[in-house]
Design a protein around this motif. Sequence first.
Motif, PDB file in Angstrom:
ATOM      1  N   ASP A  68      -2.436   4.461  -3.339  1.00 38.34           N
ATOM      2  CA  ASP A  68      -3.706   3.791  -3.090  1.00 38.34           C
ATOM      3  C   ASP A  68      -4.692   4.718  -2.394  1.00 38.34           C
ATOM      4  N   ALA A  69      -4.177   5.682  -1.642  1.00 38.58           N
ATOM      5  CA  ALA A  69      -5.055   6.562  -0.872  1.00 38.58           C
ATOM      6  C   ALA A  69      -4.332   7.851  -0.556  1.00 38.58           C
ATOM      7  N   SER A 100       0.838  -1.202   0.000  1.00 37.69           N
ATOM      8  CA  SER A 100       0.000   0.000   0.000  1.00 37.69           C
ATOM      9  C   SER A 100       0.873   1.252   0.000  1.00 37.69           C
ATOM     10  N   ILE A 101       0.460   2.251  -0.758  1.00 40.05           N
ATOM     11  CA  ILE A 101       1.145   3.542  -0.797  1.00 40.05           C
ATOM     12  C   ILE A 101       0.135   4.618  -0.412  1.00 40.05           C
ATOM     13  N   ILE A 102       0.439   5.332   0.672  1.00 43.27           N
ATOM     14  CA  ILE A 102      -0.406   6.430   1.132  1.00 43.27           C
ATOM     15  C   ILE A 102       0.386   7.720   0.967  1.00 43.27           C
ATOM     16  N   ILE A 103      -0.203   8.713   0.324  1.00 45.47           N
ATOM     17  CA  ILE A 103       0.438  10.027   0.214  1.00 45.47           C
ATOM     18  C   ILE A 103      -0.277  10.989   1.148  1.00 45.47           C
ATOM     19  N   ASP A 163      -6.363  -0.404   6.284  1.00 39.10           N
ATOM     20  CA  ASP A 163      -7.297  -1.543   6.252  1.00 39.10           C
ATOM     21  C   ASP A 163      -8.100  -1.545   4.955  1.00 39.10           C
ATOM     22  N   GLU A 164      -8.582  -0.366   4.578  1.00 43.34           N
ATOM     23  CA  GLU A 164      -9.422  -0.267   3.389  1.00 43.34           C
ATOM     24  C   GLU A 164      -8.637  -0.562   2.113  1.00 43.34           C
ATOM     25  N   THR A 165      -7.421  -0.056   2.036  1.00 42.78           N
ATOM     26  CA  THR A 165      -6.632  -0.293   0.817  1.00 42.78           C
ATOM     27  C   THR A 165      -6.242  -1.760   0.695  1.00 42.78           C
ATOM     28  N   GLU A 166      -6.012  -2.417   1.825  1.00 41.05           N
ATOM     29  CA  GLU A 166      -5.682  -3.840   1.781  1.00 41.05           C
ATOM     30  C   GLU A 166      -6.899  -4.672   1.382  1.00 41.05           C
ATOM     31  N   LYS A 167      -8.088  -4.244   1.806  1.00 41.57           N
ATOM     32  CA  LYS A 167      -9.294  -4.986   1.455  1.00 41.57           C
ATOM     33  C   LYS A 167      -9.584  -4.908  -0.042  1.00 41.57           C
ATOM     34  N   PRO A 199      -8.398   2.812  -5.323  1.00 42.33           N
ATOM     35  CA  PRO A 199      -8.140   4.156  -4.812  1.00 42.33           C
ATOM     36  C   PRO A 199      -9.181   4.573  -3.789  1.00 42.33           C
ATOM     37  N   VAL A 200      -8.687   4.997  -2.619  1.00 41.72           N
ATOM     38  CA  VAL A 200      -9.557   5.468  -1.554  1.00 41.72           C
ATOM     39  C   VAL A 200      -9.038   6.803  -1.093  1.00 41.72           C
ATOM     40  N   SER A 201      -9.865   7.810  -1.096  1.00 37.03           N
ATOM     41  CA  SER A 201      -9.422   9.132  -0.641  1.00 37.03           C
ATOM     42  C   SER A 201      -9.905   9.370   0.778  1.00 37.03           C
ATOM     43  N   GLY A 202      -8.957   9.651   1.669  1.00 35.79           N
ATOM     44  CA  GLY A 202      -9.320   9.958   3.048  1.00 35.79           C
ATOM     45  C   GLY A 202      -8.969  11.381   3.381  1.00 35.79           C
ATOM     46  N   GLY A 203      -8.921  12.219   2.373  1.00 36.13           N
ATOM     47  CA  GLY A 203      -8.449  13.584   2.577  1.00 36.13           C
ATOM     48  C   GLY A 203      -9.568  14.557   2.860  1.00 36.13           C
ATOM     49  N   SER A 204      -9.662  15.564   2.018  1.00 32.43           N
ATOM     50  CA  SER A 204     -10.570  16.677   2.263  1.00 32.43           C
ATOM     51  C   SER A 204     -12.024  16.237   2.212  1.00 32.43           C
ATOM     52  N   THR A 205     -12.831  16.819   3.074  1.00 34.87           N
ATOM     53  CA  THR A 205     -14.255  16.537   3.070  1.00 34.87           C
ATOM     54  C   THR A 205     -14.988  17.402   2.058  1.00 34.87           C
ATOM     55  N   GLY A 206     -14.310  18.380   1.505  1.00 35.43           N
ATOM     56  CA  GLY A 206     -14.919  19.253   0.525  1.00 35.43           C
ATOM     57  C   GLY A 206     -15.751  20.365   1.152  1.00 35.43           C
ATOM     58  N   ARG A 207     -15.777  20.487   2.458  1.00 35.46           N
ATOM     59  CA  ARG A 207     -16.569  21.518   3.121  1.00 35.46           C
ATOM     60  C   ARG A 207     -15.892  22.872   2.949  1.00 35.46           C
ATOM     61  N   THR A 208     -16.656  23.879   2.560  1.00 33.66           N
ATOM     62  CA  THR A 208     -16.096  25.215   2.342  1.00 33.66           C
ATOM     63  C   THR A 208     -15.959  25.929   3.678  1.00 33.66           C
TER      64      THR A 208
END
Length: 339
Positions: free
Chosen positions: A172-173, A150-153, A189-193, A197-206
């Motif tokens: 991967d995320a 897994s590669i997380i940036i 856990d999610e990337t291994e499952k 591509p899974v994004s755990g970054g910005s929620t997009g809330r202004t």
Amino acid sequence: TNIGGGALLNVAKLLGGNVELRFYPTQTKLSMQVVAARAVSPAPMKEPRVVYFLDDEKTMRLRYTAWIRALSRGSLVPSFHPLSKVFPTIGLSAEEADAEMLSFALLVMDNQPDAVVLDQNLMSQVSRYENITLGTQIASVLRTRGYTGSIIIRSANDSSAACSEYIAAGADAVLSKDQSRDALLHCLDETEKAKEPVSGGSTGRTVSLSDATSPLVDLSNEVFSDIGSGMQVEMLELFRWASQETLRSLSQAVGGGKSEAAALLLHKLRGQSSLVAASRLNKRTTEMEQESRRSHFSSADMEELINLHKATLSMLEMHLSEQRSDSCDPSRRMDRAAD
């Protein structure tokens, strides 16, 4: 004995069984019979992952080191395997740190950790005005050479466009810099499952970036709960030193008319502030970084940033004083918790 017999009888009642007493010529036998519970196989223990972390910022490396040493919440199992490592190694010279960042892909291919966590903008420790490499460049090299872990940036810039760039390079995320250890573990856990591509970054809330009602420092942030108080003191003191160095370099870049270097240093200060939940400083540097790429970063902007930084340090110093007092007098920590 009466005590032993009574104990067996009580246990038998609890378990829905019975007690039997038999007399023999030379002995008396007291036995308890119960229906055995259905055997349930325990869930297999998952081996902690070996994770390699790469970040140019000392404050973040200190936080990663604390994560590796810590146990999982509510468990006696460590969150990360003891063979997990943080790069560049703390204590190296600036030249050695640069060399270790440049050779990181080789280290990964030689040792094959389960996952790697990469900072996106890896600034040279020798020349503070330029990136020595990028997380996306390292991710691309690893995928080209066949790395399947897994590669997380992680980056202060987690916009939709930036996340798409990171994923396209082989990540991967994506996680923003201020997210917690638990968020990273969930992401792994999610990337291994799925290995999708899974994004755990910005929620997009202004959010209004210059909103003065936001706290100088968000002491409720998870950054202060997933490491011990002693490590908090060390990390916050390191932030004070590192952020002052970044401000000095930024002032020199602005004075020398180096607009690109100024934007990089603003990005660096933005990442540093997120690591200690300096909310207002983080939002203002985010705004200034965007503005500096469109127009000149003025001396008035520099003065505003210096004043905001001073106010942030004062707030952090107050928190540091409380942490030092609590470590000397545990009753103070209990009194404040009760309040």
